[in-house]
Write an enzyme that holds these catalytic residues in place. Sequence first.
Site, PDB file in Angstrom:
ATOM      1  N   SER A  93      -7.299   4.265   3.993  1.00 46.55           N
ATOM      2  CA  SER A  93      -6.300   4.312   2.931  1.00 46.55           C
ATOM      3  C   SER A  93      -6.229   2.965   2.205  1.00 46.55           C
ATOM      4  O   SER A  93      -7.229   2.522   1.654  1.00 46.55           O
ATOM      5  CB  SER A  93      -4.950   4.731   3.521  1.00 46.55           C
ATOM      6  OG  SER A  93      -4.055   5.163   2.517  1.00 46.55           O
ATOM      7  N   ASP A 185      10.288  -4.377   0.925  1.00 46.04           N
ATOM      8  CA  ASP A 185      10.732  -4.425  -0.473  1.00 46.04           C
ATOM      9  C   ASP A 185       9.555  -4.646  -1.416  1.00 46.04           C
ATOM     10  O   ASP A 185       9.449  -3.986  -2.457  1.00 46.04           O
ATOM     11  CB  ASP A 185      11.779  -5.527  -0.657  1.00 46.04           C
ATOM     12  CG  ASP A 185      13.095  -5.203   0.039  1.00 46.04           C
ATOM     13  OD1 ASP A 185      13.330  -4.006   0.316  1.00 46.04           O
ATOM     14  OD2 ASP A 185      13.869  -6.140   0.320  1.00 46.04           O
ATOM     15  N   HIS A 245      -4.598  13.159   6.129  1.00 40.38           N
ATOM     16  CA  HIS A 245      -4.876  11.800   5.670  1.00 40.38           C
ATOM     17  C   HIS A 245      -5.127  10.826   6.831  1.00 40.38           C
ATOM     18  O   HIS A 245      -5.991   9.965   6.742  1.00 40.38           O
ATOM     19  CB  HIS A 245      -3.701  11.315   4.816  1.00 40.38           C
ATOM     20  CG  HIS A 245      -3.895   9.952   4.233  1.00 40.38           C
ATOM     21  ND1 HIS A 245      -4.988   9.601   3.471  1.00 40.38           N
ATOM     22  CD2 HIS A 245      -3.125   8.824   4.308  1.00 40.38           C
ATOM     23  CE1 HIS A 245      -4.886   8.345   3.089  1.00 40.38           C
ATOM     24  NE2 HIS A 245      -3.765   7.846   3.584  1.00 40.38           N
TER      25      HIS A 245
END
Length: 269
Positions: A93, A185, A245
Amino acid sequence: MGVLHTLTVGPAEPTTAGDSPAVVFLHGLFGQGRNFMAIAKGLQPEFRSVLVDLPNHGRSGWTETVDLVAMADEVAEAVRAEVDARVHLVGHSLGGKVAMLLALRHPDLVERLVVVDIAPGPSHDVSQFEHLLGSLATLDLAVLEGRAEADEQLEQLIPNRTVRAFLLQNLHRTDRGWQWRANLDLLRSSLDVVGGFPEAGDSTFDGPVLWVVGERSEYTSQDDAARMRALFPRAVRVAVKGAGHWVHSEQPDAFLATLRAFLPASLPQ
């Protein structure tokens, strides 16, 4: 036996030991190097493995921005410092994107490349990760008692227990209470970068490449094949039956067998 170690990119001091060939593993978004621990153990004793924590993940340092090219160069520099030979590189990924860029930019470092369920182009859909990271952001770490409570609070937002457990591996207790190991974040605000892929120019990697995809995954499509062949002319695509995945965790035996069939147990002299 091969030597397993988490190689961190950033302030932490990385060390490895053992004989070549080395297989370097790069995890996906919000993962950690140790996500590949079972696969790495399965490659013993013929291979030693280097389990990398990408920047902004695991025990590696945090950055102010997410830059896939810079990430690839940082990983290459760290691997060169620890492994005195060409390596086999496996990336899943986000780690697959970093691995592809590393191979294109530092082909002298990579003997063989394995790209797991991702393609060298814009990701088809990052909404799943937007949902997952947004769900994690709902946790109030200041009052959190522990992982069990976090798991309970996330159950409705993330019904899949396996996915919740994977994500909650990032929670750790510090002197200041519970904290995320990953830079939540920044990663959440940078999904456009994570989901993209920078232009590679005329660069190609001419070594052997194994492109492993999950049969049930929607992260790649047949449309990606032309771009993959342009950058990696020797790429061979293998679809793992029954896998989504997270190929290496959903079908570990099949994934390990595929790696063993592709990776030579010795490097060319």
